[in-house]
Every structure is written in structure tokens, then in C-alpha cells.
Design an enzyme around this catalytic site. Structure first.
Site, PDB file in Angstrom:
ATOM      1  N   TYR A 167       1.071  -1.247   0.022  1.00  0.00           N
ATOM      2  CA  TYR A 167      -0.249  -0.015  -0.065  1.00  0.00           C
ATOM      3  C   TYR A 167       0.993   1.362   0.052  1.00  0.00           C
ATOM      4  O   TYR A 167       2.013   1.362   0.788  1.00  0.00           O
ATOM      5  CB  TYR A 167      -0.775  -0.050   1.087  1.00  0.00           C
ATOM      6  N   GLU A 186      -3.620   7.457  -3.938  1.00  0.00           N
ATOM      7  CA  GLU A 186      -3.499   6.503  -3.289  1.00  0.00           C
ATOM      8  C   GLU A 186      -3.541   5.261  -4.118  1.00  0.00           C
ATOM      9  O   GLU A 186      -4.501   4.863  -4.966  1.00  0.00           O
ATOM     10  CB  GLU A 186      -4.885   6.168  -2.250  1.00  0.00           C
TER      11      GLU A 186
END
Length: 431
Positions: free
Chosen positions: A153, A241
Site C-alpha cells: 500500500y 492512493e
């Protein structure tokens, strides 16, 4: 550097980007998106990344089944993924009114892509985030499917606590980052970026190492991180993101899925980006509200809310609910409201056939209450208001505003405070 107070603040920033969804989930049937924020389809975000040197899967976009078939053949990939392009999440588990199940399909046979696309294009796809009738699919993305040996991530976002951008990463990707932060906070890493210096090589390499990339992949991941930051600056993003930022068996670092949030105030210099805004799935009322710089989200109740400030708007919805009523909308006028915006807001509210009463709740800090009062009286006369109107005003120039309302001769019910206003609005419907 392991998770700290700054990391927690950064994660809070990620949560705030979807806070409107959490608020709206309280009200059954509420819409989960607002036209106020720029909406890009998945392929548009991928195109922006590709144009800025970020590694993404090879892909094509198709509007017809024949185009999709041709794209699948041109890819010449071992495996192909076909994705319906709508703004709602949960596409993989969605259902088309053509009978096809799933808005995301994997296949190793390019010849079946055309038939799959034929059952997607022009049909409505229903997911947990769409209206009940679903959303019509007008475009599909045909992409190379890559195996992922490991998922991480990575995000860059503006963080108030640091007065600038922050990188947040975790070797645990492909899942909800909040779950990772709650269960294994030591696996959340952050790097504060000096807005004047940008991402330094040592920062990018340290983040890549913390994400678990080894050997040559560490440098490759660091390069991707720097390119993502360049994109972040170039498009005036408030958040980029990537989940997952993945590692393939062939030794590639690829951004498989990304979400980009943009600063609406930068629209004047990001015309090419904002021109991509997909308004086709937006509620027409929300789109009209945006033209007048109003934040509007339709709900399922019958008491229209006319408020300045998002916090006050949410509190107004809550207190209406507390007293047995149901809000018909979330409408935030903002701080610099003018008389014409008040008038246009009333037009939007009165056009909703569900509305049986209107509650105006204004706290005038920046807002001049007299401007609100003039807009209200103009709207009531010109629109020939047919439903009860309850008004609570407080703050700047409130006495002049109250005089304007009392001398208008219009059937306006005044309230002393928010609690009083909510009770009167609910009571007006029950009469």
C-alpha cells in the site's frame, strides 16, 4: 519509521476523503456521491499515471463490443481483464440487467471479450454503491492481466498536521489500510515531504525498503514513488492512493489500482483534468447545485435542510432525525454565499416533490444574515412557496435579517435555536 502521531493524522486524512459516505450511510437510500467532487473513471486515472511515467498495466478503452474484441487481440497478453467503467465500487460482485454477473471478468481467450462486452455495454450494472436500478455502462477497459506475487500500500496526501504532503505506506496492501493500522500499526510507515525540496532519494528508498521491496526492485519502487509525487504536484492532487502497489513474478513494480483526489480550487489551471469529469452518473440536482457552488446531496426524507457549513448541515440532519423527522437533503451554502445562490438553492429544494417543509439554519460568521433573508423573501415570492418554512438565523447582521423577514408579510415561522427549529419543522408536517 513506524507509525506515529503524524501517521495517524495522515490516515485520518484518508478517512476524511470518504467521510461523506459514512455520514450518508445513516440515512436509508441516500446517494453515495456528490457532483461537487471531481469524478474520474478508472481508465482516466490510469491514463494520467501512464502519461507521467508511472507503471500501469497495458490497456485500451472501448465503446463497442467490436472495439473491445480488437483491443483484446492487440494486447496479445497471456490473460486479459475486462472491466466495466462506472464510478461506483463493488463492480466485481455487481449484476447487469442483461443477466451477466460481475463487472470484472478475467479470460485467457481474447475471442470471448467481444461477447462479454456485448453483455456489458448499454446495460445497467447494479452494485452495492449504485442506485437500485444500476448505472448504464458506456465504456469498458480492456487490460493486460498481470500476476501479483506481493501487494503493498502506498499513498501521498496533504496532511494538516505537517502543513504539507506526507507519504504513507505499508507492506500489507490489497486490503483496507485502516484495518492494517488497527491490527498492526507497526506496519504503517510515513515520510514527511518538504514541499520545497520534494521527495529525496533517501526518502524514496527508505519507503521502498519499508514496503518490503528487495534488491533491484527497491530502486524500481523508489523511482515509482518519485514519479507518483511528480504526478501529485502536477495535477494539484490532494491525495494519490495506490492499493495495491504490486510486485510481479517478472520483477516489475506496477500500480494496479489508484484513487486520485483533486483540489477543486485548482480547476482554473487544471482545465484538461477537470474536462474529464464524468457527469453522466451524477444526480441532475447535484449537478445543478454545483453550478451555483452549492454542496447538495439528496436523501430520502421530507424536510429540506438549507444550512451554511458542512458540520452545521450534519448537525441539522441529526436533530431533525432526533425529533422524529427525516432530512430530504444535505445542502451546504458555504461561506461566501450571495443572494442569487440563496434563490437558486430554494429552486432546487422546492423542485423535490418529496419536500413537505423547509428548515433554514444559518449561523452567520462569514455569512451576512441579511443577504440570506433577502434571498429567502425573493425566493418565497417568485417561486410561490407552498410548503411550511422554518427559519433560524444567528450571527452577523441578524437583527436586520429578522426585520426583513418579519416585515415581508410572508408565512415564515421563526425559531430561537436549532432544537426549536427542528421541532417546528417536524410539527409543520404533522399538521
Amino acid at each position: 519509521m513506524a507509525a506515529s502521531m503524524v501517521s495517524q493524522a495522515a490516515l485520518k486524512g484518508l478517512r476524511l476523503s470518504s467521510s461523506k459516505h459514512l455520514f450518508l450511510d445513516k440515512f436509508k437510500g441516500s446517494r453515495l456521491s456528490s457532483r461537487r467532487w471531481l469524478n474520474l473513471q478508472e481508465y482516466q486515472s490510469k491514463k494520467l499515471m501512464e502519461e507521467n511515467g508511472v507503471a500501469v498495466q497495458r490497456f485500451y478503452v472501448a465503446d463497442t463490443a467490436s472495439e473491445a474484441l480488437g483491443a483484446a487481440k492487440r494486447l496479445n497478453a497471456k490473460e486479459i481483464v475486462l472491466k466495466a467503467q462506472i464510478l461506483a465500487g463493488g463492480r466485481g460482485k455487481g449484476v447487469f440487467d442483461s443477466g451477466l454477473k460481475g463487472g470484472v471478468h478475467l479470460t485467457k481467450d481474447p475471442t470471448v471479450v467481444g461477447d462479454l462486452a456485448k453483455r456489458m455495454l448499454g446495460f445497467n450494472l447494479s452494485t452495492k454503491q449504485t442506485p437500485k436500478e444500476g448505472v448504464k455502462v458506456k465504456t469498458v477497459m480492456v487490460a493486460e492481466a498481470l500476476d501479483i506475487t506481493r501487494e503493498t500500500y502506498f499513498a501521498i496526501l496533504m496532511d494538516r498536521a505537517c502543513n504539507g504532503p506526507v507519504m504513507v505506506g505499508s507492506p500489507q496492501g490489497g486490503m483496507d489500510i485502516e484495518e492494517v493500522a488497527a491490527s498492526t500499526p507497526e506496519l504503517i510507515f510515513k515520510e514527511v515531504i518538504d514541499i520545497f525540496e520534494g521527495v529525496q532519494d533517501d526518502q524514496a528508498l527508505r519507503m521502498a525498503s519499508n514496503l518490503g521491496f528487495k534488491g533491484p526492485l527497491e530502486r524500481q519502487a523508489a523511482d515509482q514513488i518519485k514519479k507518483l509525487y511528480d504526478l501529485f504536484l502536477k495535477v494539484d492532487a490532494t491525495q494519490v492512493e495506490v492499493n495495491p502497489l504490486g510486485e510481479t513474478p517478472e520483477g516489475q513494480v506496477v500500480c494496479f489500482d489508484a484513487k486520485i483526489n483533486f483540489d477543486d480550487n485548482a480547476e482554473f489551471r487544471q482545465k484538461a483534468v477537470f474536462a474529464m469529469d464524468d457527469m453522466s452518473e451524477s444526480d441532475p440536482t447535484e449537478s445543478e447545485a454545483a453550478k451555483w457552488d452549492l454542496k447538495y446531496i439528496g436523501l430520502d426524507g421530507n424536510i429540506a435542510c438549507f444550512v451554511n457549513g458542512a458540520g452545521l448541515a450534519m448537525a441539522t440532519c441529526d436533530i431533525i432525525d432526533l425529533h422524529g423527522g427525516k432530512p430530504a437533503n444535505f445542502l451546504d451554502l458555504g461561506g461566501g454565499v450571495q443572494e442569487r445562490q440563496v434563490y437558486e438553492a430554494f429552486k432546487l429544494l422546492t423542485a423535490d416533490p418529496k419536500v413537505e417543509a423547509i428548515l433554514v439554519n444559518i449561523f452567520g460568521g462569514i455569512v451576512n444574515c441579511a443577504i440570506i433573508a433577502n434571498g429567502i423573501t425573493k425566493a418565497c415570492r417568485e417561486l410561490e412557496l407552498k410548503v411550511p418554512l422554518v427559519v433560524r438565523l444567528e450571527g452577523t447582521n441578524v437583527q436586520e435579517a429578522k426585520r426583513i423577514l418579519s416585515e415581508s408579510g410572508l408565512p415564515i415561522t421563526s425559531a430561537d435555536n436549532l432544537d426549536d427549529a427542528a421541532k417546528k419543522a417536524v410539527a409543520a408536517i404533522k399538521k
